[in-house]
Structure formats: C-alpha cells, structure tokens
Design a protein around this motif. Structure first.
Motif, PDB file in Angstrom:
ATOM      1  N   ASP A 211     -48.037   8.967  12.854  1.00  0.00           N
ATOM      2  CA  ASP A 211     -49.036   8.917  13.817  1.00  0.00           C
ATOM      3  C   ASP A 211     -49.410   7.198  13.617  1.00  0.00           C
ATOM      4  N   THR A 212     -49.531   6.719  12.564  1.00  0.00           N
ATOM      5  CA  THR A 212     -49.712   5.243  12.412  1.00  0.00           C
ATOM      6  C   THR A 212     -48.753   4.329  13.380  1.00  0.00           C
ATOM      7  N   GLN A 215     -49.286   5.132  17.120  1.00  0.00           N
ATOM      8  CA  GLN A 215     -50.375   4.573  17.453  1.00  0.00           C
ATOM      9  C   GLN A 215     -50.292   2.955  17.645  1.00  0.00           C
ATOM     10  N   ARG A 218     -48.170   2.259  20.910  1.00  0.00           N
ATOM     11  CA  ARG A 218     -48.688   2.628  22.013  1.00  0.00           C
ATOM     12  C   ARG A 218     -49.510   1.728  22.361  1.00  0.00           C
TER      13      ARG A 218
END
Length: 291
Positions: A211-212, A215, A218
């Motif tokens: 997820d890190t 993100q 993105r």
C-alpha cells in the motif's frame, strides 16, 4: 533534485568488439534510436594491454576498415538513423565511461570477446552498470537480437532515485506510445516468533508495504504521468526476480541507481547482477543528472 532526463541532443554509444553479442546490441540500439530521434555511434576499442602483439597502425586500419564497412551497411538499411563509428586504442570500459561523462546513453551487450560486456562475469558491462556517471546505461541480454516494442517496465520503491528512473520511464512510454508497468516488490524478512504463531500479522505487514509503494506511486503519477497509460503491479519476493517475471513482453526495464534496499541496491550488490542475469529484456539504469 531534477527528476527528468531528456535524451534529445545526446547520442547512443554502443560498445562493439565484433562479437555476435555486440552486433546484437548495435542492432537493438539502432531499433531503439529510430524511435528516439537519436544517432548511434559504434565504439570499437583495441586494448592497450594487447598492443605488444600488434602492429598498432596496421591493427587500427584493419579494424577501422571492417567497422566502416559495417557502418555503411547499417546506414543503408536504416536511413532514419545516423550511424557512425569510432575505432581507437585504450581500455573499453574507460572509453565507454568517458562517453557517459559526456552525457551520452551507453549501450553494451551482456557478453563479448574477453567479456566486453559481461554482466555475468563482471567485466566491461558490469563496470559500466556500476561506475557510469552518465544519465543512462543500457545492458542488452545476449538472447535479445533486436529492439521489439512492448511495455516499459519500471522498478519502483518510492526513493528519490526511483523517481529519477520513473521520469525516464514515463518519457519513454510517451515517446514509444507504450504502456508503463510499475513493479514494486516487497522483500520481506523472515517471520518473527509472533508472525509464526499468527501468520496474519505477516500478511498484514506485506499488505502495508505494498500500500505504501502504491500510494507513493499514485501521488507522483498524478503530477508527472499525465496522459500515460500505466498499471501498478505489487509483488512479494526478490525485486530482481519480480522485475524479470513481469517483463517478458517488455520493450525495456528501467531501474534507478539506488533506493530503499530493494530495487535501489541494484548497483551496489547482488541484486543488480541477479537482474542482469535473469532479465530477457534490455535493462536501463538511470542516474540523477549531474549538477
């Protein structure tokens, strides 16, 4: 820190020792150059260490004549690319590193006579991958006979160096009209006692790491990758293996020169040699521009 590298105004310098692998690297470079609007220089270097066995002048003339004939044929076959050649005495790695210092894109094959570009044996291409101070080094694997279009694969870990690589990869995707495939691999440590008792703890840690990375990508892509079609691929395991697994259809793999202990250690230890050994597509190693 600047996160851009514009190849326009530079040229592609290819190490050429007359071997089949070097010839394939030249062919790959010309195919790539046709899509970049760049010229290609074939650099053939006769080693000083072998000078005792040659009439220097006669040896230089013989090699120059052969290389000029090859160059003429390549210009006829590829009228959209200006192909030139240079033949001189010296050490191949030193001459290619000098080209990198001038800002040229340096391309080498993965093997050659005496290891001209042997990533596996640690000769000239390994020196280029590790020591080139120029913006871009490209290592072409021996089995790759020519440039073939495909996705641009980026190794990403959110570090400053991977952002430099990202800018180059985005520029390539735009120029080539290719999809950008962003690969982030979490190389997780061995389970601790608590994680062995409760594997969900370990899986949650893997998910948080992914997820890190996603993100971070993105957030950067929103500002810098407008108009580029991209996909994010999260993986678990050795970064080099993940890149190789997700690049079988790629036109190029792009990595930074350092990072957060995953992709970023490509030039500092075993991961870079592992990637250059495992990859079946050309690997572009991108460095920050010199200030």
């Amino acid at each position: 820190m600047s996160h851009t590298h514009d190849p326009n105004g530079t040229r592609i310098v290819v190490g050429d020792d007359g071997s089949e692998e070097a010839t394939d690297a030249v062919r790959w470079a010309i195919g790539w150059a046709e899509r970049q609007g760049l010229g290609v220089e074939m650099l053939s270097v006769l080693r000083d260490s072998e000078a005792w066995s040659f009439d220097r002048s006669a040896a230089l003339d013989a090699v120059r004549g052969d290389v000029e004939e090859v160059t003429s044929g390549l210009n006829e076959a590829h009228p959209g690319v200006e192909v030139s050649c240079r033949v001189e005495w010296g050490e191949p790695a030193e001459r290619l590193l000098e080209a990198g210092d001038r800002g040229d894109v340096v391309v080498v094959g993965s093997r050659g006579r005496g290891g001209l570009a042997s990533a596996i044996l640690g000769s000239v291409s390994a020196e280029i991958a590790v020591y080139n101070r120029g913006p871009v080094s490209i290592v072409v694997p021996a089995e790759l006979k020519e440039y073939s279009p495909g996705p641009v694969v980026l190794g990403f870990d959110g570090s400053d160096e991977s952002l430099v690589a990202a800018a180059f990869a985005v520029a390539q995707a735009r120029t080539l009209g290719a999809t950008l495939r962003v690969v982030s691999a979490s190389s997780m440590p061995t389970m601790n006692r608590a994680e062995q008792l409760n594997p969900d703890l370990y899986l949650h840690a893997v998910e948080r790491a992914q997820d890190t990375f996603e993100q971070s990508w993105r957030a950067w892509a929103e500002q810098h990758a407008e108009g580029v079609e991209w996909e994010f691929v999260g993986d678990v395991g050795a970064p080099a293996r993940a890149l190789a697994d997700h690049s079988e259809d790629a036109g190029m793999i792009v990595v930074g020169s350092r990072g957060l202990g995953g992709f970023g250690r490509l030039l500092l230890g075993s991961t870079s040699r592992s990637l250059l050994f495992q990859a079946t597509r050309a690997v572009a190693i991108v460095r920050p521009e010199k200030r």
